[in-house]
Design an enzyme around this catalytic site. Structure first.
Site, mmCIF file in Angstrom:
data_model
loop_
_atom_site.group_PDB
_atom_site.id
_atom_site.type_symbol
_atom_site.label_atom_id
_atom_site.label_comp_id
_atom_site.label_asym_id
_atom_site.label_seq_id
_atom_site.Cartn_x
_atom_site.Cartn_y
_atom_site.Cartn_z
ATOM 1 C CD GLU A 1 28.294 -12.439 15.179
ATOM 2 O OE1 GLU A 1 27.749 -12.788 16.249
ATOM 3 O OE2 GLU A 1 29.500 -12.208 15.081
ATOM 4 C CE LYS B 1 29.416 -9.125 16.364
ATOM 5 N NZ LYS B 1 29.636 -9.048 17.798
HETATM 6 P P1 13P Z 1 35.010 -11.080 17.280
HETATM 7 O O1 13P Z 1 34.970 -9.577 17.221
HETATM 8 O O2 13P Z 1 36.095 -11.598 18.153
HETATM 9 O O3 13P Z 1 34.960 -11.706 15.942
HETATM 10 O O4 13P Z 1 33.693 -11.547 18.009
HETATM 11 C C1 13P Z 1 32.485 -11.083 17.560
HETATM 12 C C2 13P Z 1 31.375 -11.764 18.233
HETATM 13 O O5 13P Z 1 30.291 -11.731 17.748
HETATM 14 C C3 13P Z 1 31.586 -12.437 19.505
HETATM 15 O O6 13P Z 1 30.368 -12.889 19.945
#
Ligand code: 13P
Length: 336
Positions: free
Chosen positions: A177, A219
């Protein structure tokens, strides 16, 4: 017990018309959110919240996986069932977010890095034994005056790749991510530019670390205007620029891209996902892995009240259903 390959687990996580529930906030974070709603937190509030989410009836119709915080892995129901087993008994794949959080990056004023690589090999071995099949690591790149720096981009890309390599070594599918944060007054064009840069460096680092892309998910953030930018891009522009940057940077070997909601409103997060899936055909599936945009409504319905579990679960089920429809471009506002 059959052992699934990384590719098979990744494929199950991106089953059509399903997405991922990111429930990896620590207990202090839940306490903060409840306090902001004037609700005090009790001894078991965190466990009860996780249990409400994980045991929502029929959630598996729209959710393939749930990401837990390590704190939740150690928790159990009053009759001794672990929360990992609660997830698995609901036909959902259990995942973990093993990072210890974002810390200041030494030598880079105002920039951060995801911490927690120390001892991760051993922790992954424990998680794999508990039946955890995927993991997620978040880095956050901020846009501001003179940032991000190339140093912060590269340091974060390398950290993500080290995490992913360790995860795959344990037979656990990594979700990387590399997030470009929504905070700031930058334009959508600047968000595009930084997202393109970060994704290129991330895939380069994954290659250098020998990470198998077919057994990895990305992600991603959507390409949006900074929260404080005076001009806010519309839904179609966000969808077009997000798909454009992903096509430039994400190899087709990645089977799935799951989005974070990043502070967008619940409806914006759904509308953007829908517009991307309604208007384009791509080599990878694009679905949701939201935390705030899935948990905000159920939390407001529940507020820590044991009598309101059903209402909280209904609110979660509804948002998951709306986003599942958006993941195949079949959502519209009248379904809300
Ligand atoms: P959000 O959807 O609130 O941005 O959170 C994503 C996330 O990766 C939380 O770990």
């Amino acid at each position: 017990m059959t052992t699934l390959t990384l590719e098979e687990i990744a494929q199950q996580l991106i089953t059509p018309e399903k997405g991922i529930l990111a429930a990896d906030q620590p207990s202090w974070h839940l306490a903060e959110r409840l306090e902001a709603l004037n609700q005090p937190i009790q001894e078991n509030t965190y466990r009860d919240w996780c249990h409400l989410l994980f045991s929502t009836p029929d959630l598996s119709a729209h959710v393939s996986g749930i990401i837990m915080h390590p704190e939740a892995v150690d928790l159990a129901t009053d009759d001794g069932k672990s929360l990992v087993d609660v997830i698995r008994d609901h036909d959902i794949i259990a995942g973990i977010s093993p990072s210890t959080g974002l810390v200041p990056l030494a030598g880079a004023d105002g920039e951060v890095i995801g911490a927690g690589l120390d001892g991760l090999r051993e922790r992954f071995a424990t998680y794999a034994k508990l039946g955890i099949r995927f993991s997620k690591w978040r880095t956050a790149i901020r846009i501001g005056e003179n940032i991000p720096s190339a140093y912060a981009i590269d340091a974060n890309a390398y950290t993500l790749a080290q995490f992913a390599a360790l995860s795959q070594e344990a037979g656990i599918v990594p979700i990387v991510e590399p997030e470009v944060e929504l905070l700031g007054n930058h334009t959508i064009e600047r968000c595009f530019e930084v997202t393109e840069w970060l994704l290129n460096r991330t895939f380069d680092a994954l290659y250098q670390h020998g990470v198998q892309l077919e057994g990895t998910l990305l992600k991603a953030n959507m390409v949006v205007s900074g929260a404080d930018c005076p001009t806010q891009a519309d839904v179609e522009t966000v969808a077009d620029l997000t798909v454009k940057v992903l096509r430039r940077t994400v190899p087709p070997a990645i089977r799935g891209i799951v989005f974070l909601s990043g502070g967008q409103t619940d409806l914006k997060a759904t509308a953007h996902l829908n517009a991307m899936n309604a208007n384009t055909t791509n080599p990878w599936a694009m679905t949701f892995s939201y935390a705030r945009a899935l948990q905000r409504a159920p939390l407001a319905a529940w507020l820590g009240n044991a009598q309101a579990v059903t209402q909280g679960q209904a609110a979660l089920k509804h948002r998951a259903n709306m986003n599942a429809l958006a993941s195949v471009g079949r959502w519209s506002t009248d379904l809300e």
